[in-house]
Design a protein around this motif. Sequence first.
Motif, short mmCIF file in Angstrom:
data_model
loop_
_atom_site.label_atom_id
_atom_site.label_comp_id
_atom_site.label_asym_id
_atom_site.label_seq_id
_atom_site.Cartn_x
_atom_site.Cartn_y
_atom_site.Cartn_z
N ALA A 117 0.99 -1.00 0.17
CA ALA A 117 -0.08 0.02 -0.17
C ALA A 117 1.00 1.32 0.11
N ILE A 118 1.67 1.39 0.69
CA ILE A 118 2.77 2.35 1.02
C ILE A 118 3.42 2.61 -0.74
N ALA A 119 4.03 1.60 -1.05
CA ALA A 119 4.82 1.71 -2.43
C ALA A 119 3.54 2.22 -3.48
N ALA A 120 2.47 1.89 -3.48
CA ALA A 120 1.36 2.25 -4.03
C ALA A 120 1.06 3.84 -4.39
N ILE A 121 1.10 4.31 -2.95
CA ILE A 121 0.70 5.56 -2.59
C ILE A 121 1.76 6.55 -3.24
N GLN A 122 2.97 6.06 -2.80
CA GLN A 122 4.08 6.76 -3.48
C GLN A 122 4.24 7.05 -4.79
N THR A 123 4.30 5.83 -5.47
CA THR A 123 4.21 5.61 -6.82
C THR A 123 3.21 6.50 -7.46
N PHE A 124 1.78 6.54 -6.97
CA PHE A 124 0.83 7.22 -7.41
C PHE A 124 1.11 8.70 -7.50
N ILE A 125 1.59 9.13 -6.40
CA ILE A 125 1.77 10.75 -6.18
C ILE A 125 3.02 11.28 -7.17
N ALA A 126 4.22 10.34 -7.24
CA ALA A 126 5.04 10.54 -8.02
C ALA A 126 4.68 10.70 -9.89
N THR A 127 3.84 9.51 -10.06
CA THR A 127 3.32 9.41 -11.39
C THR A 127 2.26 10.56 -11.73
N ALA A 128 1.44 10.79 -10.96
CA ALA A 128 0.23 11.40 -11.24
C ALA A 128 0.81 13.16 -11.31
N VAL A 129 1.65 13.46 -10.47
CA VAL A 129 2.16 14.70 -10.72
C VAL A 129 3.19 14.89 -11.65
N GLY A 130 3.75 13.99 -12.10
CA GLY A 130 4.80 13.74 -13.12
C GLY A 130 4.01 13.78 -14.56
N MET A 131 2.80 13.42 -14.54
CA MET A 131 1.99 13.30 -15.87
C MET A 131 1.22 14.70 -16.02
N THR A 132 1.22 15.44 -15.13
CA THR A 132 0.43 16.68 -15.04
C THR A 132 1.04 17.90 -14.99
N MET A 133 2.35 17.61 -14.88
CA MET A 133 3.57 18.84 -14.93
C MET A 133 3.96 19.20 -16.39
N GLY A 134 3.50 20.15 -16.72
CA GLY A 134 3.67 20.80 -18.17
C GLY A 134 5.00 21.44 -18.40
N SER A 135 5.06 22.61 -19.00
CA SER A 135 6.28 23.05 -19.22
C SER A 135 6.74 24.20 -18.01
N TRP A 136 8.07 24.48 -18.00
CA TRP A 136 8.44 25.45 -16.76
C TRP A 136 7.54 26.63 -16.69
N HIS A 137 7.14 27.06 -15.46
CA HIS A 137 6.70 28.33 -15.26
C HIS A 137 7.59 29.38 -15.52
N ARG A 138 7.28 30.60 -16.57
CA ARG A 138 8.43 31.52 -16.56
C ARG A 138 8.00 32.97 -16.01
N GLY A 139 8.91 33.57 -15.54
CA GLY A 139 8.70 34.66 -14.90
C GLY A 139 9.80 35.82 -14.91
N VAL A 140 9.93 36.76 -13.99
CA VAL A 140 10.76 37.78 -14.07
C VAL A 140 11.21 38.19 -12.56
N SER A 141 12.53 38.29 -12.39
CA SER A 141 12.86 38.99 -11.00
C SER A 141 12.62 40.56 -11.09
N PRO A 142 12.58 40.97 -9.88
CA PRO A 142 12.71 42.51 -9.57
C PRO A 142 13.82 43.23 -9.81
N HIS A 143 15.06 42.34 -9.79
CA HIS A 143 16.35 42.93 -9.94
C HIS A 143 16.43 43.07 -11.50
N THR A 144 15.93 42.23 -12.32
CA THR A 144 16.00 42.26 -13.68
C THR A 144 15.36 43.68 -14.25
N LEU A 145 14.15 43.79 -13.62
CA LEU A 145 13.16 44.88 -13.86
C LEU A 145 14.06 46.20 -13.75
#
Length: 280
Positions: A75-103
């Motif tokens: 059960a433990i291995a199944a829960i951990q595998t589900f979390i890693a797999t589910a998040v990995g499948m829903t993770m798209g491209s990197w979020h892009r942004g900007v820092s105040p120092h750059t601005l």
Amino acid sequence: MASARIAATTQEGKPVKVCEVPLSVNPFSQGNIEPMIMIGVGAGGVMATLVLAFRFFRKPGMWRAHPQSTAWYAAIAAIQTFIATAVGMTMGSWHRGVSPHTLERVCGVSDLHVNGGMTFAWLEDPGYPYLGGESRYGPIWFTNGGKAVAGGITLQGDTATLYQGDYDSNITVNVHDAGETVFLHLFFMALIMFLMLFVAFTVVMARKPIEDEPTMAFVTWLCVFIIVLMTGISIPVVDARWIVPVTLALLIEDIAAFAGPFLLAGWLNSKRHRPRAESR
């Protein structure tokens, strides 16, 4: 290297465009680090569970004497595998942004901050569908040409645009007070310490190896998951002026939450066995 296009004209009744800056990727921003933590801790938990299960099943007759432990490990291995797999499948491209120092560097402004004087470390495009592809952060205050002004920052496409004047925002800049962050984290670490006391007293006081107690192994992994996730998502949004001391404070609280119960259990265990040794 970032470049900017400085606005030369203004429009009546609309905010003035100060400049435009290309967006970039920060892997340690809140939107990027959260899924990485969930995937990493989930995958690490699966490997740790398999190692403990291997050590448990190597002991002769253990799986026959304790069939519930076999079910727990599965059960433990199944829960951990589900979390890693589910998040990995829903993770798209990197979020892009900007820092105040750059601005500040590119746009020729200074002292970018939000209400209360707090400063932010990073603004990113969260990619929420209801925003219509345009993330408008505000209100934001800064100094332009020696004059304190208000405005906002728009993240759209590949560009961050700094505006001055009456700005219509759809997102409030998420900056947390340093003291509140440390105190809130301390509250949750107290709960984690309470859970880890059960693990410490089971493993240390009862002198049982951790692989013989899969439920305690699961509680330990769950505590690690919560601590790492909370720490990881708290640091990027804290007041940037206090980010170093807050990071150190959170790490000290994390270490205390884990080490404290085991040190206490070890000390009590040594005092319990000391009178027996002296009586001999």
